[in-house]
Design a protein around this motif. Structure first.
Motif, short mmCIF file in Angstrom:
data_model
loop_
_atom_site.label_atom_id
_atom_site.label_comp_id
_atom_site.label_asym_id
_atom_site.label_seq_id
_atom_site.Cartn_x
_atom_site.Cartn_y
_atom_site.Cartn_z
N SER A 6 0.84 -1.19 0.00
CA SER A 6 0.00 0.00 0.00
C SER A 6 0.87 1.25 0.00
N PRO A 17 -8.04 -7.57 1.21
CA PRO A 17 -8.77 -7.57 2.48
C PRO A 17 -8.81 -8.96 3.11
N ALA A 61 -4.37 -1.67 9.51
CA ALA A 61 -4.19 -1.00 8.22
C ALA A 61 -3.37 -1.83 7.24
N GLN A 75 -5.09 -5.21 6.52
CA GLN A 75 -6.45 -5.01 6.00
C GLN A 75 -7.44 -5.97 6.67
N THR A 76 -7.43 -5.94 7.98
CA THR A 76 -8.29 -6.82 8.75
C THR A 76 -8.79 -6.09 9.99
N GLU A 135 -9.57 2.73 7.96
CA GLU A 135 -10.68 2.22 7.14
C GLU A 135 -10.45 2.46 5.66
N LEU A 186 -7.65 2.33 4.23
CA LEU A 186 -6.68 1.31 3.84
C LEU A 186 -7.26 -0.11 3.90
N GLY A 187 -8.50 -0.23 4.35
CA GLY A 187 -9.15 -1.54 4.32
C GLY A 187 -9.20 -2.27 5.63
N GLY A 188 -8.82 -1.61 6.74
CA GLY A 188 -8.83 -2.25 8.04
C GLY A 188 -9.95 -1.77 8.93
#
Length: 336
Positions: free
Chosen positions: A112, A161, A183, A186-187, A213, A215-217
């Motif tokens: 990322s 994710p 981050a 991503q969990t 969030e 970044l997918g976490g």
């Protein structure tokens, strides 16, 4: 251009409150932005002026604190100057002597774009060490992408994710490691600590929630007292919920090895592929003995070392140390 105390308004000159306040603002020490490339020497010098300048600054600040400032008529202005000079002094007494600070922690990953977490650290009073961000947390946070690729590859798909993975951080403190894990991996990560630490931890979570969030976490939090069934009767009453457990710098007292090992055993899933990742700075002989005791207790619970490593990082707790950093032992554990 370096600051010269000789250019500042001196007490004997009876400068105005505005002039003195402006000078004190110029002497403010900003918390450092930590970086993987920042040497410990630079970190410490951010808190303290160079040796040749330090005594001059201390003398100047002391002259303001000890002065009656009799020529200034407004008592509120006097109080403001004394307070400001006192803050400048405390900033030069190392992290233990500083008041509240906010630091930015830059992180880079292979999967990322670079990002940073903004962490508030309240004044450290008594034994509330969970209110400080320890260098080992940052060191482990910087290694999270490599850990995902090599040590946890069977659980994590880096760059994608991982919404169904349950991760718990024990002893989160200011939250840097757990939020970084959310981050980068991503969990969803649940950050925990003692009830007294939670207000600041929750503040930092909300401060960084949108970044995580994006970044997918995801992040949650909850008070968790190791070894207390009564205190943990709600959110953590169900045992063995988490596929991954994280802990950094959690061994510094005689009872910590037993408390930490039992907490990991209580909350790590019983699945063979579940993992615990623990980092401990090897600051002295006492810390090394705590690690030995911890390993023995983990083994008695059938939690075995799958791999172990050492990394060297920096910290800013003891400003008088001359060495370049502290060696941190870390290991990945699994159930036998």
């Amino acid at each position: 251009m370096s600051i010269s105390i000789e250019d500042f308004p001196q007490i004997w000159q009876k400068p105005s409150a505005e002039e003195l306040l402006a000078s004190l603002k110029k002497l403010q020490v900003e918390p450092p932005i930590w970086s993987p490339k920042t040497s410990r020497k630079i970190i410490i010098e951010t808190y303290q002026n160079a040796a040749r300048f330090r005594l001059e600054v201390a003398a100047y600040l002391s002259s303001i604190v000890s002065s009656s400032l009799g020529w200034i008529q407004d008592d509120d202005e006097k109080e403001a100057l004394w307070d400001e000079a006192s803050r400048r002094i405390s900033e030069r007494c190392g992290r233990a002597g500083m008041g509240e600070i906010t630091r930015r922690w830059p992180l880079e990953t292979q999967a990322s774009s670079p990002f940073e977490l903004i962490i508030r650290e309240p004044p450290i009073i008594g034994d509330c060490l969970g209110l400080k961000t320890w260098g080992s947390s940052f060191l482990l946070a910087q290694s999270l992408d490599k850990i995902a690729e090599k040590s946890l590859f069977h659980l994590l798909q880096l760059g994608h994710p991982n919404p169904f993975l349950d991760v718990l951080e024990l002893g989160s403190g200011t939250g840097l490691l757990g939020m970084a894990a959310a981050a980068i991996w991503q969990t969803n990560v649940v950050l925990t600590d003692l009830p007294s630490i939670m207000p600041n931890l929750d503040f930092n979570i909300e401060k960084n929630r949108s970044t995580i969030e994006i970044l997918g976490g995801g992040v949650e939090s909850g008070a968790l007292t190791w070894g207390s069934e009564e205190d943990n009767a709600g959110q953590f009453s169900e045992k063995n919920q988490f596929k991954i457990v994280l802990a950094a710098d959690s061994l510094y007292d005689d009872d910590h090895p037993e408390l930490l090992s039992s907490a990991i055993d209580d909350h790590l899933m019983t699945d063979k592929d579940a993992r615990a990742v623990v980092m401990v700075p090897q600051r002295d002989l006492v810390t090394k003995k705590l690690v030995v005791k911890f390993l023995s207790l983990m083994a008695s619970s059938n939690l075995v070392v799958i791999e172990e490593h050492t990394l060297v990082g920096q910290d800013d707790w003891d400003d008088d140390r001359e060495d370049s950093g502290v060696e941190c032992w870390w290991a990945v554990f699994g159930r036998q």
